[in-house]
Design a protein around this motif. Structure first.
Motif, PDB file in Angstrom:
ATOM      1  N   GLY A  67      43.289  55.520  35.850  1.00 38.11           N
ATOM      2  CA  GLY A  67      44.522  56.073  36.397  1.00 38.11           C
ATOM      3  C   GLY A  67      44.339  56.425  37.856  1.00 38.11           C
ATOM      4  O   GLY A  67      43.306  56.952  38.246  1.00 38.11           O
ATOM      5  N   GLY A  68      45.339  56.084  38.641  1.00 33.63           N
ATOM      6  CA  GLY A  68      45.308  56.380  40.066  1.00 33.63           C
ATOM      7  C   GLY A  68      44.610  55.295  40.868  1.00 33.63           C
ATOM      8  O   GLY A  68      44.070  54.333  40.319  1.00 33.63           O
ATOM      9  N   PRO A  69      44.617  55.460  42.198  1.00 31.99           N
ATOM     10  CA  PRO A  69      44.005  54.464  43.083  1.00 31.99           C
ATOM     11  C   PRO A  69      42.498  54.358  42.860  1.00 31.99           C
ATOM     12  O   PRO A  69      41.844  55.322  42.467  1.00 31.99           O
ATOM     13  CB  PRO A  69      44.301  55.003  44.487  1.00 31.99           C
ATOM     14  N   ARG A  70      41.968  53.166  43.138  1.00 32.67           N
ATOM     15  CA  ARG A  70      40.532  52.917  42.973  1.00 32.67           C
ATOM     16  C   ARG A  70      40.114  51.836  43.971  1.00 32.67           C
ATOM     17  O   ARG A  70      40.953  51.214  44.601  1.00 32.67           O
ATOM     18  CB  ARG A  70      40.213  52.531  41.534  1.00 32.67           C
ATOM     19  N   ASP A  71      38.811  51.623  44.092  1.00 32.16           N
ATOM     20  CA  ASP A  71      38.289  50.650  45.058  1.00 32.16           C
ATOM     21  C   ASP A  71      38.563  49.205  44.646  1.00 32.16           C
ATOM     22  O   ASP A  71      38.717  48.340  45.501  1.00 32.16           O
ATOM     23  CB  ASP A  71      36.777  50.824  45.226  1.00 32.16           C
ATOM     24  N   LYS A  74      44.586  47.878  42.354  1.00 32.85           N
ATOM     25  CA  LYS A  74      43.833  48.928  43.046  1.00 32.85           C
ATOM     26  C   LYS A  74      44.627  50.217  43.239  1.00 32.85           C
ATOM     27  O   LYS A  74      44.064  51.269  43.475  1.00 32.85           O
ATOM     28  CB  LYS A  74      43.352  48.436  44.411  1.00 32.85           C
ATOM     29  N   HIS A  75      45.938  50.127  43.135  1.00 35.60           N
ATOM     30  CA  HIS A  75      46.793  51.297  43.314  1.00 35.60           C
ATOM     31  C   HIS A  75      47.016  52.046  41.997  1.00 35.60           C
ATOM     32  O   HIS A  75      47.693  53.079  41.985  1.00 35.60           O
ATOM     33  CB  HIS A  75      48.132  50.882  43.916  1.00 35.60           C
ATOM     34  N   GLY A  76      46.465  51.516  40.913  1.00 36.00           N
ATOM     35  CA  GLY A  76      46.627  52.150  39.612  1.00 36.00           C
ATOM     36  C   GLY A  76      47.892  51.729  38.882  1.00 36.00           C
ATOM     37  O   GLY A  76      48.305  52.382  37.925  1.00 36.00           O
ATOM     38  N   VAL A 109      44.426  37.746  23.615  1.00 36.07           N
ATOM     39  CA  VAL A 109      43.406  36.701  23.724  1.00 36.07           C
ATOM     40  C   VAL A 109      43.988  35.492  24.459  1.00 36.07           C
ATOM     41  O   VAL A 109      45.056  34.993  24.106  1.00 36.07           O
ATOM     42  CB  VAL A 109      42.904  36.275  22.325  1.00 36.07           C
ATOM     43  N   LEU A 110      43.278  35.055  25.475  1.00 34.97           N
ATOM     44  CA  LEU A 110      43.653  33.867  26.242  1.00 34.97           C
ATOM     45  C   LEU A 110      42.449  32.935  26.320  1.00 34.97           C
ATOM     46  O   LEU A 110      41.303  33.397  26.289  1.00 34.97           O
ATOM     47  CB  LEU A 110      44.039  34.250  27.677  1.00 34.97           C
ATOM     48  N   PRO A 111      42.694  31.641  26.472  1.00 37.68           N
ATOM     49  CA  PRO A 111      41.561  30.750  26.752  1.00 37.68           C
ATOM     50  C   PRO A 111      40.863  31.210  28.037  1.00 37.68           C
ATOM     51  O   PRO A 111      41.504  31.758  28.944  1.00 37.68           O
ATOM     52  CB  PRO A 111      42.219  29.384  26.950  1.00 37.68           C
ATOM     53  N   ARG A 112      39.552  30.994  28.110  1.00 38.67           N
ATOM     54  CA  ARG A 112      38.765  31.487  29.241  1.00 38.67           C
ATOM     55  C   ARG A 112      39.349  31.074  30.584  1.00 38.67           C
ATOM     56  O   ARG A 112      39.428  31.872  31.519  1.00 38.67           O
ATOM     57  CB  ARG A 112      37.310  31.013  29.136  1.00 38.67           C
ATOM     58  N   GLU A 113      39.806  29.834  30.699  1.00 35.90           N
ATOM     59  CA  GLU A 113      40.349  29.343  31.976  1.00 35.90           C
ATOM     60  C   GLU A 113      41.591  30.135  32.373  1.00 35.90           C
ATOM     61  O   GLU A 113      41.780  30.470  33.544  1.00 35.90           O
ATOM     62  CB  GLU A 113      40.686  27.850  31.890  1.00 35.90           C
ATOM     63  N   GLU A 114      42.454  30.413  31.402  1.00 38.01           N
ATOM     64  CA  GLU A 114      43.673  31.170  31.691  1.00 38.01           C
ATOM     65  C   GLU A 114      43.344  32.623  32.027  1.00 38.01           C
ATOM     66  O   GLU A 114      43.928  33.208  32.943  1.00 38.01           O
ATOM     67  CB  GLU A 114      44.636  31.100  30.508  1.00 38.01           C
ATOM     68  N   LEU A 115      42.407  33.203  31.308  1.00 40.40           N
ATOM     69  CA  LEU A 115      41.976  34.569  31.611  1.00 40.40           C
ATOM     70  C   LEU A 115      41.408  34.642  33.022  1.00 40.40           C
ATOM     71  O   LEU A 115      41.694  35.576  33.776  1.00 40.40           O
ATOM     72  CB  LEU A 115      40.946  35.049  30.586  1.00 40.40           C
ATOM     73  N   GLU A 116      40.635  33.652  33.399  1.00 46.40           N
ATOM     74  CA  GLU A 116      40.069  33.634  34.745  1.00 46.40           C
ATOM     75  C   GLU A 116      41.163  33.550  35.808  1.00 46.40           C
ATOM     76  O   GLU A 116      41.101  34.230  36.840  1.00 46.40           O
ATOM     77  CB  GLU A 116      39.086  32.472  34.902  1.00 46.40           C
ATOM     78  N   LYS A 117      42.205  32.763  35.564  1.00 47.32           N
ATOM     79  CA  LYS A 117      43.329  32.680  36.505  1.00 47.32           C
ATOM     80  C   LYS A 117      43.996  34.043  36.671  1.00 47.32           C
ATOM     81  O   LYS A 117      44.350  34.439  37.780  1.00 47.32           O
ATOM     82  CB  LYS A 117      44.370  31.667  36.022  1.00 47.32           C
ATOM     83  N   ARG A 118      44.150  34.753  35.567  1.00 48.35           N
ATOM     84  CA  ARG A 118      44.785  36.072  35.616  1.00 48.35           C
ATOM     85  C   ARG A 118      43.913  37.057  36.390  1.00 48.35           C
ATOM     86  O   ARG A 118      44.413  37.881  37.149  1.00 48.35           O
ATOM     87  CB  ARG A 118      45.047  36.608  34.210  1.00 48.35           C
ATOM     88  N   ILE A 119      42.601  36.960  36.203  1.00 51.88           N
ATOM     89  CA  ILE A 119      41.678  37.825  36.942  1.00 51.88           C
ATOM     90  C   ILE A 119      41.744  37.527  38.432  1.00 51.88           C
ATOM     91  O   ILE A 119      41.799  38.437  39.265  1.00 51.88           O
ATOM     92  CB  ILE A 119      40.230  37.685  36.405  1.00 51.88           C
ATOM     93  N   GLN A 120      41.777  36.247  38.780  1.00 53.07           N
ATOM     94  CA  GLN A 120      41.875  35.865  40.192  1.00 53.07           C
ATOM     95  C   GLN A 120      43.159  36.386  40.809  1.00 53.07           C
ATOM     96  O   GLN A 120      43.159  36.880  41.932  1.00 53.07           O
ATOM     97  CB  GLN A 120      41.754  34.351  40.341  1.00 53.07           C
ATOM     98  N   SER A 121      44.280  36.285  40.081  1.00 56.36           N
ATOM     99  CA  SER A 121      45.554  36.812  40.576  1.00 56.36           C
ATOM    100  C   SER A 121      45.490  38.321  40.764  1.00 56.36           C
ATOM    101  O   SER A 121      46.038  38.857  41.726  1.00 56.36           O
ATOM    102  CB  SER A 121      46.689  36.476  39.602  1.00 56.36           C
ATOM    103  N   LEU A 122      44.825  39.001  39.842  1.00 61.16           N
ATOM    104  CA  LEU A 122      44.666  40.454  39.944  1.00 61.16           C
ATOM    105  C   LEU A 122      43.878  40.823  41.190  1.00 61.16           C
ATOM    106  O   LEU A 122      44.230  41.742  41.928  1.00 61.16           O
ATOM    107  CB  LEU A 122      43.976  40.997  38.692  1.00 61.16           C
ATOM    108  N   ILE A 123      42.818  40.082  41.457  1.00 64.60           N
ATOM    109  CA  ILE A 123      41.983  40.341  42.629  1.00 64.60           C
ATOM    110  C   ILE A 123      42.772  40.118  43.912  1.00 64.60           C
ATOM    111  O   ILE A 123      42.658  40.885  44.866  1.00 64.60           O
ATOM    112  CB  ILE A 123      40.716  39.454  42.609  1.00 64.60           C
ATOM    113  N   GLU A 124      43.612  39.102  43.921  1.00 60.17           N
ATOM    114  CA  GLU A 124      44.391  38.771  45.114  1.00 60.17           C
ATOM    115  C   GLU A 124      45.566  39.707  45.350  1.00 60.17           C
ATOM    116  O   GLU A 124      46.094  39.775  46.458  1.00 60.17           O
ATOM    117  CB  GLU A 124      44.899  37.326  45.016  1.00 60.17           C
ATOM    118  N   ALA A 125      45.967  40.421  44.314  1.00 61.70           N
ATOM    119  CA  ALA A 125      47.170  41.296  44.423  1.00 61.70           C
ATOM    120  C   ALA A 125      46.929  42.458  45.382  1.00 61.70           C
ATOM    121  O   ALA A 125      45.877  42.936  45.590  1.00 61.70           O
ATOM    122  CB  ALA A 125      47.538  41.836  43.044  1.00 61.70           C
TER     123      ALA A 125
END
Length: 180
Positions: A63-67, A154-156, A164-180
Motif C-alpha cells: 500500500g502506498g508509493p514504493r520504489d 509504483k504509486h500504489g 493463471v496466464l501462460p508464461r509469455e502472457e504473464l511476462e508481457k503484463r510484467i513488462q507493461s507494469l514496469i513501463e507504467a
C-alpha cells in the motif's frame, strides 16, 4: 487448445473451491463473507494497505508509493493452478527482480503452514512469502479463489488483476507494469 485447458483448469478450481469452502468451516467462508462487505477494488486507484509477517520473519507492507512496481500473488498449497503458475512466477521474478517486487501471500488461514513451506521449497521461491494467518489481507483484496495476482504500480495503484496466464502472457503484463 491453451484456451480450453485454461478454462478447464478454471472450472476445476471453482469446483474445488466450492467444495473446500463448504467443508472449511469459518476459514475460507469467513474470507469470502468479509470480502463481500469490502468496497470493490478499482483499476487506477490505491490498493488496500496491509502488513504481514513473512516466512523469513520480516514484516512486509503493501500500500502506498514504493520504489518499484509490485505483484501481490495470493495462493494456497492445495491449489492446483497455484502449482501450475509457481515455476513461471519463480523464473520471471529472477529475470525482473531488479525492476519489480513480488510478494506471494499464502492464505494461511485456509492452508497449512507445513504445506506452504513445502510448496515454497519445491518451487524455489526466492521472493518474500507472506503469511495471511488471520485472512485479513485476503478479505481486503476480496479473494474468492486462488491464485489471484494484483499488479500494482509504483504509486500504489491497481493496474490489473490476473489469474493463471501462460508464461509469455504473464511476462508481457510484467513488462507493461514496469513501463507504467
Amino acid at each position: 487448445m491453451k484456451k480450453i485447458a485454461l478454462l478447464t483448469a478454471l472450472a476445476v478450481v471453482l469446483v474445488v473451491l466450492g467444495v473446500y469452502q463448504s467443508n472449511a468451516g469459518d476459514g475460507t467462508a469467513a474470507i469470502a463473507q468479509a470480502s463481500a462487505s469490502r468496497p470493490e477494488l478499482k483499476h487506477g486507484l490505491a490498493v488496500p494497505s496491509f502488513s504481514l509477517k513473512a516466512m523469513d520473519g520480516a514484516d512486509y507492507h503493501v500500500g502506498g508509493p514504493r520504489d518499484k512496481p509490485l505483484i501481490v500473488n495470493f495462493w494456497a498449497s492445495w491449489c492446483g493452478p497455484c502449482h501450475e503458475e509457481a515455476p513461471d512466477l519463480a523464473q520471471l521474478y529472477e529475470r525482473y527482480k531488479g525492476e519489480i517486487d513480488l510478494y506471494a501471500v499464502n492464505v494461511t488461514k485456509g492452508d497449512s503452514l507445513k504445506d506452504a513451506r513445502s510448496f515454497v521449497k519445491q518451487y524455489g521461491y526466492r521472493f518474500p512469502v507472506l503469511l495471511d494467518s488471520q485472512g485479513e489481507a485476503a478479505a481486503a483484496y476480496r479473494i474468492l479463489f486462488v491464485p489471484t495476482s494484483f499488479l500494482i504500480d509504483k504509486h500504489g495503484n491497481l493496474r490489473e488483476i490476473i489469474h493463471v496466464l501462460p508464461r509469455e502472457e504473464l511476462e508481457k503484463r510484467i513488462q507493461s507494469l514496469i513501463e507504467a
